[in-house]
Design a protein around this motif. Structure first.
Motif, PDB file in Angstrom:
ATOM      1  N   ALA A  96      -6.015  18.550  -6.474  1.00 16.05           N
ATOM      2  CA  ALA A  96      -5.398  19.268  -5.346  1.00 16.05           C
ATOM      3  C   ALA A  96      -5.576  20.763  -5.602  1.00 16.05           C
ATOM      4  O   ALA A  96      -5.939  21.177  -6.713  1.00 16.05           O
ATOM      5  N   THR A  97      -5.293  21.560  -4.623  1.00 14.18           N
ATOM      6  CA  THR A  97      -5.486  23.001  -4.729  1.00 14.18           C
ATOM      7  C   THR A  97      -4.773  23.591  -5.940  1.00 14.18           C
ATOM      8  O   THR A  97      -5.340  24.383  -6.676  1.00 14.18           O
ATOM      9  N   SER A  98      -3.535  23.179  -6.164  1.00 15.23           N
ATOM     10  CA  SER A  98      -2.768  23.768  -7.265  1.00 15.23           C
ATOM     11  C   SER A  98      -2.354  22.723  -8.299  1.00 15.23           C
ATOM     12  O   SER A  98      -1.256  22.767  -8.828  1.00 15.23           O
ATOM     13  N   GLY A  99      -3.223  21.765  -8.578  1.00 12.46           N
ATOM     14  CA  GLY A  99      -2.895  20.742  -9.563  1.00 12.46           C
ATOM     15  C   GLY A  99      -3.493  19.405  -9.176  1.00 12.46           C
ATOM     16  O   GLY A  99      -4.708  19.237  -9.163  1.00 12.46           O
ATOM     17  N   SER A 100      -2.613  18.463  -8.832  1.00 13.20           N
ATOM     18  CA  SER A 100      -3.085  17.120  -8.487  1.00 13.20           C
ATOM     19  C   SER A 100      -2.139  16.445  -7.511  1.00 13.20           C
ATOM     20  O   SER A 100      -1.004  16.876  -7.327  1.00 13.20           O
ATOM     21  N   THR A 101      -2.641  15.393  -6.921  1.00 18.72           N
ATOM     22  CA  THR A 101      -1.861  14.543  -6.029  1.00 18.72           C
ATOM     23  C   THR A 101      -1.854  13.148  -6.631  1.00 18.72           C
ATOM     24  O   THR A 101      -2.903  12.617  -6.991  1.00 18.72           O
ATOM     25  N   ILE A 102      -0.661  12.563  -6.738  1.00 20.03           N
ATOM     26  CA  ILE A 102      -0.504  11.228  -7.299  1.00 20.03           C
ATOM     27  C   ILE A 102      -0.030  10.306  -6.180  1.00 20.03           C
ATOM     28  O   ILE A 102       0.999  10.553  -5.553  1.00 20.03           O
ATOM     29  N   HIS A 103      -0.802   9.263  -5.943  1.00 17.34           N
ATOM     30  CA  HIS A 103      -0.430   8.242  -4.958  1.00 17.34           C
ATOM     31  C   HIS A 103       0.026   7.023  -5.745  1.00 17.34           C
ATOM     32  O   HIS A 103      -0.721   6.501  -6.574  1.00 17.34           O
ATOM     33  N   TYR A 104       1.266   6.590  -5.500  1.00 13.34           N
ATOM     34  CA  TYR A 104       1.866   5.491  -6.258  1.00 13.34           C
ATOM     35  C   TYR A 104       2.174   4.356  -5.299  1.00 13.34           C
ATOM     36  O   TYR A 104       2.881   4.540  -4.319  1.00 13.34           O
ATOM     37  N   ASP A 105       1.646   3.182  -5.602  1.00 10.83           N
ATOM     38  CA  ASP A 105       1.839   1.999  -4.763  1.00 10.83           C
ATOM     39  C   ASP A 105       2.401   0.887  -5.650  1.00 10.83           C
ATOM     40  O   ASP A 105       1.691   0.353  -6.502  1.00 10.83           O
ATOM     41  N   ALA A 106       3.686   0.590  -5.484  1.00  8.29           N
ATOM     42  CA  ALA A 106       4.358  -0.442  -6.288  1.00  8.29           C
ATOM     43  C   ALA A 106       4.580  -1.665  -5.409  1.00  8.29           C
ATOM     44  O   ALA A 106       5.081  -1.562  -4.292  1.00  8.29           O
ATOM     45  N   LEU A 107       4.222  -2.827  -5.954  1.00  7.23           N
ATOM     46  CA  LEU A 107       4.281  -4.065  -5.195  1.00  7.23           C
ATOM     47  C   LEU A 107       4.973  -5.141  -6.015  1.00  7.23           C
ATOM     48  O   LEU A 107       4.668  -5.322  -7.192  1.00  7.23           O
ATOM     49  N   LEU A 108       5.940  -5.822  -5.401  1.00  9.77           N
ATOM     50  CA  LEU A 108       6.574  -7.004  -5.997  1.00  9.77           C
ATOM     51  C   LEU A 108       6.223  -8.179  -5.103  1.00  9.77           C
ATOM     52  O   LEU A 108       6.644  -8.246  -3.953  1.00  9.77           O
ATOM     53  N   GLU A 109       5.439  -9.097  -5.650  1.00  2.00           N
ATOM     54  CA  GLU A 109       4.999 -10.250  -4.873  1.00  2.00           C
ATOM     55  C   GLU A 109       5.650 -11.503  -5.449  1.00  2.00           C
ATOM     56  O   GLU A 109       5.433 -11.862  -6.604  1.00  2.00           O
ATOM     57  N   PHE A 110       6.467 -12.154  -4.636  1.00 10.73           N
ATOM     58  CA  PHE A 110       7.224 -13.318  -5.081  1.00 10.73           C
ATOM     59  C   PHE A 110       6.446 -14.604  -4.844  1.00 10.73           C
ATOM     60  O   PHE A 110       5.657 -14.706  -3.911  1.00 10.73           O
ATOM     61  N   ASN A 111       6.706 -15.601  -5.701  1.00 11.42           N
ATOM     62  CA  ASN A 111       6.039 -16.901  -5.627  1.00 11.42           C
ATOM     63  C   ASN A 111       7.015 -17.971  -5.142  1.00 11.42           C
ATOM     64  O   ASN A 111       8.206 -17.908  -5.443  1.00 11.42           O
ATOM     65  N   GLY A 112       6.497 -18.966  -4.457  1.00  9.10           N
ATOM     66  CA  GLY A 112       7.290 -20.141  -4.086  1.00  9.10           C
ATOM     67  C   GLY A 112       8.568 -19.797  -3.350  1.00  9.10           C
ATOM     68  O   GLY A 112       8.608 -18.921  -2.488  1.00  9.10           O
ATOM     69  N   ALA A 113       9.649 -20.491  -3.723  1.00  7.81           N
ATOM     70  CA  ALA A 113      10.947 -20.321  -3.064  1.00  7.81           C
ATOM     71  C   ALA A 113      11.509 -18.922  -3.262  1.00  7.81           C
ATOM     72  O   ALA A 113      12.330 -18.458  -2.471  1.00  7.81           O
ATOM     73  N   ALA A 114      11.063 -18.226  -4.302  1.00  2.00           N
ATOM     74  CA  ALA A 114      11.544 -16.859  -4.546  1.00  2.00           C
ATOM     75  C   ALA A 114      11.189 -15.923  -3.391  1.00  2.00           C
ATOM     76  O   ALA A 114      11.817 -14.878  -3.221  1.00  2.00           O
ATOM     77  N   ARG A 115      10.207 -16.317  -2.560  1.00  4.10           N
ATOM     78  CA  ARG A 115       9.846 -15.479  -1.412  1.00  4.10           C
ATOM     79  C   ARG A 115      10.993 -15.316  -0.423  1.00  4.10           C
ATOM     80  O   ARG A 115      10.996 -14.397   0.388  1.00  4.10           O
ATOM     81  N   LEU A 116      11.979 -16.182  -0.485  1.00  8.23           N
ATOM     82  CA  LEU A 116      13.126 -16.078   0.413  1.00  8.23           C
ATOM     83  C   LEU A 116      13.921 -14.797   0.198  1.00  8.23           C
ATOM     84  O   LEU A 116      14.631 -14.352   1.090  1.00  8.23           O
TER      85      LEU A 116
END
Length: 142
Positions: A96-116
């Motif tokens: 970036a012009t004066s340093g940097s840009t950090i893009h953070y993408d956090a994902l919690l993906e549940f399995n089976g019945a936990a998707r409820l």
């Protein structure tokens, strides 16, 4: 699936910001939901591991993250697999012009019945993510 995405401007150079983010044991410094964070498997790089203890609501959950993608100084992907969910953090660093840009993408993906629990977890994840983003903003702008 619960997801939190944010972009943070940093005064650090892309190389400095990347080194800080790729060492996931630093999460304890900026994420208030992380009670413990230790590097357990080598220097940050592909295959390195980090043991974290995170609070989700009133529960403490031990997580082992592994670096599954490492493209210094622009991309690191960390993943923790549990029987009921996968947590994946994708961090992209750009100049970036004066340093940097950090893009953070956090994902919690549940399995089976936990998707409820997806709708509830999305609300909790948003609150937790907002606090972590504030801490990260402070850590990346010393």
């Amino acid at each position: 699936m619960a997801r939190y995405v944010t972009t943070i401007e940093s005064s650090l150079s892309p190389e400095e910001a990347y080194a800080y983010m790729a060492n996931f044991s630093n999460a304890r410094e900026w994420d208030p939901s992380v009670e413990e964070a230790v590097a357990t498997g080598g220097d940050p790089g592909l295959g390195s591991t980090f043991d974290l203890v995170a609070r989700f609501g009133s529960r403490k959950v031990p997580l082992r993250y592994e670096t599954v993608s490492y493209e210094a100084p622009r991309l690191v992907v960390l993943e923790s697999k549990k029987p009921r969910f996968i947590s994946r953090d994708t961090i992209t660093v750009a100049p970036a012009t004066s340093g940097s840009t950090i893009h953070y993408d956090a994902l919690l993906e549940f399995n089976g019945a936990a998707r409820l629990v997806d709708p509830i977890m999305q609300l909790l994840f948003r609150r937790t993510g907002d606090k972590a983003a504030a801490g990260l903003r402070a850590a990346l702008n010393p």
